[in-house]
Design a protein around this motif. Structure first.
Motif, PDB file in Angstrom:
ATOM      1  N   PRO A  73       0.828  -1.210   0.000  1.00  0.00           N
ATOM      2  CA  PRO A  73       0.000   0.000   0.000  1.00  0.00           C
ATOM      3  C   PRO A  73       0.867   1.268   0.000  1.00  0.00           C
ATOM      4  CG  PRO A  73      -0.806  -1.561   1.617  1.00  0.00           C
ATOM      5  CD  PRO A  73       0.510  -2.098   1.118  1.00  0.00           C
ATOM      6  N   THR A  74       0.609   2.144  -0.947  1.00  0.00           N
ATOM      7  CA  THR A  74       1.329   3.413  -1.066  1.00  0.00           C
ATOM      8  C   THR A  74       0.306   4.504  -1.341  1.00  0.00           C
ATOM      9  OG1 THR A  74       3.179   2.174  -2.054  1.00  0.00           O
ATOM     10  CG2 THR A  74       3.287   4.579  -2.162  1.00  0.00           C
ATOM     11  N   PRO A  75      -0.428   4.920  -0.303  1.00  0.00           N
ATOM     12  CA  PRO A  75      -1.451   5.944  -0.515  1.00  0.00           C
ATOM     13  C   PRO A  75      -0.828   7.291  -0.870  1.00  0.00           C
ATOM     14  CG  PRO A  75      -1.224   5.463   1.816  1.00  0.00           C
ATOM     15  CD  PRO A  75      -0.341   4.488   1.083  1.00  0.00           C
ATOM     16  N   LEU A  76      -1.458   7.976  -1.816  1.00  0.00           N
ATOM     17  CA  LEU A  76      -1.013   9.300  -2.229  1.00  0.00           C
ATOM     18  C   LEU A  76      -2.238  10.217  -2.227  1.00  0.00           C
ATOM     19  CD1 LEU A  76       1.506  10.861  -3.131  1.00  0.00           C
ATOM     20  CD2 LEU A  76       0.931  10.278  -5.490  1.00  0.00           C
ATOM     21  N   PRO A  77      -2.498  10.861  -1.072  1.00  0.00           N
ATOM     22  CA  PRO A  77      -3.657  11.754  -0.973  1.00  0.00           C
ATOM     23  C   PRO A  77      -3.535  12.945  -1.931  1.00  0.00           C
ATOM     24  CG  PRO A  77      -2.770  11.249   1.205  1.00  0.00           C
ATOM     25  CD  PRO A  77      -1.781  10.757   0.190  1.00  0.00           C
ATOM     26  N   VAL A  78      -4.646  13.575  -2.213  1.00  0.00           N
ATOM     27  CA  VAL A  78      -4.664  14.765  -3.057  1.00  0.00           C
ATOM     28  C   VAL A  78      -3.770  15.836  -2.433  1.00  0.00           C
ATOM     29  CG1 VAL A  78      -6.118  16.631  -3.946  1.00  0.00           C
ATOM     30  CG2 VAL A  78      -6.968  14.286  -3.932  1.00  0.00           C
TER      31      VAL A  78
END
Length: 146
Positions: A73-78
């Motif tokens: 998992p590599t979340p990239l929020p706005v």
């Protein structure tokens, strides 16, 4: 291709002042190649998410100049960014920031192409960096000077 280079340069400028060009996918926002002290492994690529939605980079990859797969998992929020580096420990020690990596390969000191690919291997963004116009003329080991 010159239009793509100009668009990338404008995106770098716009994102740096908080504006940016709105797109629907993450972009290659910054390429730090050929640092002033070449023996120090400080090269990195910054991926920025201008929105409108958060993205999980799990399974995406960087290709061409360097190779790196975002695994797990590599979340990239706005409005956020992630760094991928040739040497994450050096990034932490030198700049005090976290980075993913290491990648395979090396960024050319003369310039080349970096591609960001999604889980289907489609090219989502690419940046063709060079030494000189339209890139800052202090690139290639000179860095920004005040």
């Amino acid at each position: 291709m010159w239009k793509r280079n100009l668009l990338s340069a404008l995106l770098l400028l716009g994102a740096g002042i908080g504006g940016g060009i709105a797109t629907a996918a993450p972009v290659i926002n910054e390429i730090h190649f050929n640092p002033p002290e070449n023996p120090v492994r400080q090269e990195f690529i910054e991926i920025y998410n201008p929105g409108p939605d958060a993205v999980d980079l799990n399974g995406w990859r960087l290709s061409s100049a360097v190779n790196f797969v975002f695994s797990g998992p590599t979340p990239l929020p706005v409005g956020s960014f992630v760094l991928v580096s040739e040497d994450p420990a050096t990034m932490s020690a030198t700049f005090g920031v976290s980075a993913l990596g290491p990648w395979q390969g090396k960024l050319s000191s003369d310039g080349e192409t970096v591609r960001l690919r999604d889980t289907t291997d489609a090219v989502i963004d690419e940046a063709d960096y060079k030494v000189g116009f339209p890139w800052p003329v202090t690139a290639n080991g000179g860095g920004a000077r005040s």
